[in-house]
Structures are given as C-alpha cells and as structure tokens.
Design a protein around this motif. Structure first.
Motif, PDB file in Angstrom:
ATOM      1  N   GLU A  47       1.308  36.480  60.472  1.00 15.50           N
ATOM      2  CA  GLU A  47       2.175  35.585  59.692  1.00 15.50           C
ATOM      3  C   GLU A  47       1.984  34.129  60.102  1.00 15.50           C
ATOM      4  O   GLU A  47       1.910  33.229  59.246  1.00 15.50           O
ATOM      5  CB  GLU A  47       3.640  35.996  59.881  1.00 15.50           C
ATOM      6  N   LEU A 104      -1.366  32.908  58.898  1.00 15.29           N
ATOM      7  CA  LEU A 104      -1.322  32.714  57.444  1.00 15.29           C
ATOM      8  C   LEU A 104      -0.735  31.354  57.094  1.00 15.29           C
ATOM      9  O   LEU A 104      -1.285  30.626  56.248  1.00 15.29           O
ATOM     10  CB  LEU A 104      -0.484  33.825  56.797  1.00 15.29           C
ATOM     11  N   GLN A 105       0.364  31.001  57.734  1.00 18.57           N
ATOM     12  CA  GLN A 105       0.994  29.710  57.441  1.00 18.57           C
ATOM     13  C   GLN A 105       0.098  28.543  57.851  1.00 18.57           C
ATOM     14  O   GLN A 105       0.132  27.477  57.228  1.00 18.57           O
ATOM     15  CB  GLN A 105       2.352  29.616  58.143  1.00 18.57           C
ATOM     16  N   LEU A 125      -3.279  36.205  52.611  1.00 21.94           N
ATOM     17  CA  LEU A 125      -1.985  36.830  52.339  1.00 21.94           C
ATOM     18  C   LEU A 125      -2.171  38.326  52.078  1.00 21.94           C
ATOM     19  O   LEU A 125      -1.379  39.147  52.559  1.00 21.94           O
ATOM     20  CB  LEU A 125      -1.311  36.172  51.139  1.00 21.94           C
TER      21      LEU A 125
END
Length: 217
Positions: free
Chosen positions: A181, A184-185, A205
């Motif tokens: 996560e 990904l950001q 994603l």
C-alpha cells in the motif's frame, strides 16, 4: 456454516504448522485473483501509463481468470506442482503489457518454488523475490513508479520480515500488504503523468489488490 468452519480449521493449521501446502497456495492465489476482478473497470479507467489505452484491468483479468477457472481440478498437495500449473496457465493466457508482466511474475514464482513440497515464510519471501526478478527481466525499459516498483518493494520487505522467526504467516502477510500500500501511494511521486492526473499506477494497484486478497484468504 460448514465452509466457515473449514476455513477456520485451515487457517489454524497454517498458523500452527507454519507452512502452506499446495492446496493452501492455490486457495490464497485464487482469493487474490478474485479480489482484483471487481476492479477491472476501475483499473482500465485510471490506466494512463505508458499510454492511456484503458486496458490494464482488462488484460490483467484476462490473464488471471484462467488460473482460477482452469487450474482448480489439477491442484495437488505439492506446492511446486501447483506453482507450475498456475505459471503455465498464466503464460498461456497472458495478454497485453500488464498481463505479460503478471504472467512473468508467476513464472518467477514457479522457479523459486522448485523442489518445495510445502511453503514456509522464508520460502514465500523468496518466491515473491523470484517473481519480481522474472518480471523485471522481461522488460526492456522498466520504469519506476509502476507495478515493477511495487513488486520490488514487497519482495524486499518480505525478505526482511522473513528473518523474524517470531512472525506467523498472518503477521508476515500483513507486513507485506502494508508495504504494498505504501509503495503504491509512492507511485504518484515517481511518474509525472501519475502526479499530474492524481492517480496511482493501474498495474501497481492491480498487484496490491492481489496481495490484499491473499492476506484475507
């Protein structure tokens, strides 16, 4: 009710014994794939790199659906065999750039699982690393801020976590998912087009959704 009881029993066995057999491996991957399918249109919608052709979700799902639909009857207790079956199917069904990358990831996992009847945490970490190595080797010009970046970050975190002998599989997967996560950001800061459009990389994603499904399996 009986299915829920079976799920709890399987989960307890994995936590108690500390390894995944072939059936466990397939159930986890099946859950990961099923988790990405509802997001096919969303992934297509945010697909802006390398070109905004709106097919990342379609190609990933086209590649992965046969792994669920065609492999289930072939699964055995032997983890190596299961990884081989899944990799062969993914490579045969691979479509588009994102589909090819994820199929190569399966191929790398297969190579890293060679000789493994059961998968312990250290094995799982090396399998993620093998998947990343195969995926990046298949690209002529890999770019930071894409699915490759997240694959690498997750593999690196997995290797780090696997050195902690006090972690069980659930804690290990939690750590891998949290890293996925965060990585990904970060894709929005690594590719100008993603920052400009304020979206994360679509392929990345998709990969995170697979990890999330595995975690929740």
């Amino acid at each position: 009710m009986s299915e829920n009881k079976e799920y709890i029993t399987q989960k307890k066995r994995i936590l108690d014994e500390g390894y995944l057999n072939g059936f466990d491996v397939f159930r986890a991957m099946e859950a990961g794939i099923n988790n990405i399918l509802p997001y096919q249109d969303k992934l297509d919608e945010i697909n802006v790199f390398p070109v905004p052709d709106g097919d990342t979700g379609t190609n990933m799902c086209f590649t992965l659906i046969p792994v669920v639909e065609e492999c289930a009857e072939k699964i055995t207790e032997n983890a190596e065999q299961v990884y081989n079956i899944m990799a062969d199917t993914a490579l045969e069904s691979a479509r588009g750039n994102s589909g090819t990358i994820i199929a190569q990831f399966f191929h790398g996992m297969r190579k890293a699982a060679s000789g493994k009847n059961n998968i312990y945490i250290i094995d799982f970490a090396k399998i993620l690393e093998g998947g990343y190595n195969s995926a990046i080797a298949s690209l002529l010009n890999p770019k930071e801020g894409t699915i490759i970046t997240v694959m690498r970050d997750v593999a690196t975190k997995a290797i780090e976590l696997s050195s902690n002998e006090e972690l069980d599989f659930q804690q290990f997967l939690n750590g891998c998912y949290n890293e996925a996560e965060e990585s990904l950001q970060r894709t929005k800061t690594l590719l100008k087009i993603l920052k400009k459009t304020n979206v994360v990389d679509a392929g990345a994603l998709g990969f995170v959704l697979i990890i999330q499904g595995i975690l929740n399996s």
